[in-house]
Design a protein around this motif. Structure first.
Motif, short mmCIF file in Angstrom:
data_model
loop_
_atom_site.label_atom_id
_atom_site.label_comp_id
_atom_site.label_asym_id
_atom_site.label_seq_id
_atom_site.Cartn_x
_atom_site.Cartn_y
_atom_site.Cartn_z
N PHE A 263 0.83 -1.19 0.00
CA PHE A 263 0.00 0.00 0.00
C PHE A 263 0.87 1.25 0.00
O PHE A 263 1.92 1.28 0.64
CB PHE A 263 -0.91 0.02 1.23
CG PHE A 263 -2.05 -0.94 1.17
CD1 PHE A 263 -3.31 -0.53 0.77
CD2 PHE A 263 -1.88 -2.28 1.48
CE1 PHE A 263 -4.37 -1.42 0.69
CE2 PHE A 263 -2.92 -3.18 1.41
CZ PHE A 263 -4.17 -2.75 1.01
N SER A 264 0.41 2.27 -0.71
CA SER A 264 1.05 3.58 -0.66
C SER A 264 -0.05 4.63 -0.61
O SER A 264 -1.14 4.43 -1.12
CB SER A 264 1.97 3.80 -1.87
OG SER A 264 1.25 3.63 -3.08
N THR A 265 0.24 5.75 0.04
CA THR A 265 -0.76 6.81 0.22
C THR A 265 -0.10 8.17 0.01
O THR A 265 1.10 8.34 0.27
CB THR A 265 -1.37 6.77 1.64
OG1 THR A 265 -0.32 6.97 2.61
CG2 THR A 265 -2.04 5.43 1.92
N TRP A 266 -0.89 9.14 -0.47
CA TRP A 266 -0.38 10.50 -0.63
C TRP A 266 -1.54 11.46 -0.79
O TRP A 266 -2.65 11.07 -1.17
CB TRP A 266 0.57 10.61 -1.83
CG TRP A 266 -0.05 10.35 -3.16
CD1 TRP A 266 -0.51 11.26 -4.05
CD2 TRP A 266 -0.27 9.07 -3.78
NE1 TRP A 266 -1.02 10.66 -5.18
CE2 TRP A 266 -0.88 9.31 -5.04
CE3 TRP A 266 -0.02 7.76 -3.39
CZ2 TRP A 266 -1.24 8.28 -5.90
CZ3 TRP A 266 -0.37 6.73 -4.26
CH2 TRP A 266 -0.97 6.99 -5.49
N HIS A 267 -1.30 12.71 -0.47
CA HIS A 267 -2.31 13.74 -0.63
C HIS A 267 -2.48 14.10 -2.11
O HIS A 267 -1.50 14.14 -2.86
CB HIS A 267 -1.93 15.00 0.16
CG HIS A 267 -2.03 14.83 1.64
ND1 HIS A 267 -3.20 14.97 2.33
CD2 HIS A 267 -1.09 14.50 2.56
CE1 HIS A 267 -2.99 14.74 3.62
NE2 HIS A 267 -1.71 14.46 3.78
N ASP A 268 -3.71 14.36 -2.50
CA ASP A 268 -3.99 14.83 -3.84
C ASP A 268 -3.26 16.16 -4.03
O ASP A 268 -3.51 17.11 -3.29
CB ASP A 268 -5.50 15.02 -4.01
CG ASP A 268 -5.89 15.41 -5.42
OD1 ASP A 268 -5.02 15.87 -6.19
OD2 ASP A 268 -7.08 15.27 -5.76
N PRO A 269 -2.34 16.26 -4.98
CA PRO A 269 -1.61 17.53 -5.16
C PRO A 269 -2.52 18.70 -5.53
O PRO A 269 -2.16 19.85 -5.35
CB PRO A 269 -0.62 17.21 -6.28
CG PRO A 269 -1.17 16.01 -6.97
CD PRO A 269 -1.90 15.24 -5.92
N ASP A 270 -3.74 18.39 -6.03
CA ASP A 270 -4.69 19.44 -6.36
C ASP A 270 -5.57 19.81 -5.17
O ASP A 270 -6.42 20.69 -5.28
CB ASP A 270 -5.57 19.02 -7.53
CG ASP A 270 -4.78 18.90 -8.82
OD1 ASP A 270 -3.78 19.63 -8.96
OD2 ASP A 270 -5.15 18.08 -9.68
N GLY A 271 -5.36 19.12 -4.04
CA GLY A 271 -6.08 19.46 -2.82
C GLY A 271 -7.38 18.71 -2.62
O GLY A 271 -7.93 18.11 -3.55
N GLY A 272 -7.85 18.72 -1.38
CA GLY A 272 -9.18 18.23 -1.07
C GLY A 272 -9.33 16.74 -0.88
O GLY A 272 -10.43 16.26 -0.58
N GLY A 273 -8.27 15.97 -1.04
CA GLY A 273 -8.43 14.53 -0.94
C GLY A 273 -7.12 13.80 -0.70
O GLY A 273 -6.05 14.40 -0.66
N PHE A 274 -7.23 12.48 -0.57
CA PHE A 274 -6.10 11.63 -0.21
C PHE A 274 -6.16 10.39 -1.10
O PHE A 274 -7.22 9.78 -1.27
CB PHE A 274 -6.22 11.24 1.26
CG PHE A 274 -4.95 10.72 1.88
CD1 PHE A 274 -3.89 11.58 2.13
CD2 PHE A 274 -4.81 9.39 2.23
CE1 PHE A 274 -2.73 11.12 2.72
CE2 PHE A 274 -3.66 8.92 2.82
CZ PHE A 274 -2.60 9.79 3.06
#
Length: 392
Positions: A263-274
């Motif tokens: 599994f890998s996770t990161w913040h949406d670079p455009d904002g508002g989500g993950f």
């Protein structure tokens, strides 16, 4: 145990969004070769293969799926086929699509092999989306007309080469989506949020696909990507401040930990989500579960203690890292060898906790923890505060 069911956003994984290179094309009513030189937006503005520009006369045919007048339709799908030599895995393709004014591409969820996706707006108000990637092998064979879990043969009924993806429009940054990101035709059984003993909610879903490609020996490796909006993480996963999540804040298992994968996770670079992505597992039926693993802030470290008077000490500490819940303050606990424990609190913005009420001539062992809406972090390691006799 409460269960909330959500079918997240823009596409279903078995959506047949793409067909293979060299395979029969779908009915003309569903697909059309829409180059901007011959059709209005949405249309294909340009296509290159390994840096060589193609045209509407190229043996490689790129078509769009959807009604002629999309008018706010949520998806545009690509199909790539070939009348002559077909691109193969390893070739790099780049296509620019003019989506016009009615369809504003906000996010594209696609298949493994995508290198980059760019969207922009021209001066005349029309929108463009550029998709660059490498074709992948696609397996077929599951029966979506049957009861769930859809039966899939151990060996796929055929292999295809595909390139492209669904170009999805999110109505706002609070939307959530599930996107296919693998060289398989995996199907999924919705998205569920199951309540956990700690009150949070774990995301669960099931995926099915054939186990082998058509050669009967090569296992099909799967991958899937979710985009969860911050709003949904707050309401359905019990994450008070998802914008503070770090990569270690969520954990996932496949088939209870027996199905492999990573599994890998990161913040949406455009904002508002993950984003949450699971990769490297094989089929036929896999159950994926993602849950908050360390939602409280990280453990602070006491870097210095100073007994400023016989009754007061200052504890200097590192700032804790938020991992799903922002730090609202710090608390200290100082314990003498004998006698009452002394407690104190400090501000979230500072690295100091002032402890008052110590007994003269008594040494203490102190610890510090970070507080948040989700709970208290682990306590720091012990730190000694020396004794100091009250001045006469």
């Amino acid at each position: 145990m409460a269960r909330h069911t959500h079918l997240l956003g823009a596409l279903a994984l078995l959506g047949a969004t793409l067909t293979g290179l060299g395979t029969a094309s779908p009915a003309a009513a569903d697909y059309a070769e829409r180059w901007c030189s011959t059709a209005a937006a949405p249309c294909i503005q340009s296509l290159s293969i390994n840096g060589v520009a193609q045209s509407d006369a190229s043996p490689v045919e790129l078509v769009l799926n959807g009604p002629t007048d999309l008018g706010g339709y949520r998806e545009v799908n690509l199909e790539l086929s070939a009348a002559g030599a077909a691109p193969s895995p390893g070739d790099v393709l780049s296509v620019v699509i003019n989506t016009g004014n009615a369809f504003v591409p906000d996010r594209m969820f696609g298949r493994l092999g995508l290198h980059d996706v760019d969207t922009w707006r021209e001066g005349d108000g029309t929108h463009r989306i550029r998709i660059t990637g490498t074709p992948v092998t696609w397996a077929s064979g599951c029966d979506p007309e049957a009861a769930w879990p859809w039966p899939c043969p151990s060996t796929s009924t055929g292999d295809e080469i595909v390139f492209g993806a669904d170009i999805a429009m999110l109505e706002d940054r609070d939307d959530s989506s599930i996107g296919m990101h693998a060289g398989t035709n995996a199907a999924f059984n919705g998205i569920f949020f199951d309540e956990q003993p700690d009150g949070s909610h774990a995301l669960t879903t099931e995926l099915v696909a054939p186990h082998y490609y058509a050669d009967g020996t090569t296992p099909i490796a799967g991958a899937v990507r979710y985009r969860l909006s911050y709003r949904q993480m707050r309401s359905d996963m019990g994450t008070p401040n998802p914008e503070t999540l770090t990569p270690g804040s969520l954990s996932g298992t496949i088939n209870g930990g027996t199905g492999g994968g990573a599994f890998s996770t990161w913040h949406d670079p455009d904002g508002g989500g993950f984003f949450i992505q699971a990769t490297g597992f094989t089929f036929s039926v896999k159950r994926i579960k993602v849950r908050p693993s360390r939602i409280t802030p990280s453990r602070p470290v006491i870097t210095r203690t100073q007994r400023t008077t016989s009754r007061k000490a200052v504890l200097t500490h590192t700032l804790a890292t938020p991992r799903g819940a922002k730090v609202t303050g710090y608390q200290a606990r100082c314990t003498p060898r004998r006698g009452a424990i002394v407690r104190s609190t400090g501000s979230a913005a500072t690295k100091r906790v002032v402890v008052r009420g110590l007994r003269p001539g008594v040494s203490y062992t102190c610890r510090v923890a970070a507080r948040s809406k989700a709970g208290t972090s682990a306590w720091s390691a012990k730190a000694k505060v020396r004794a100091r006799v009250q001045a006469r």
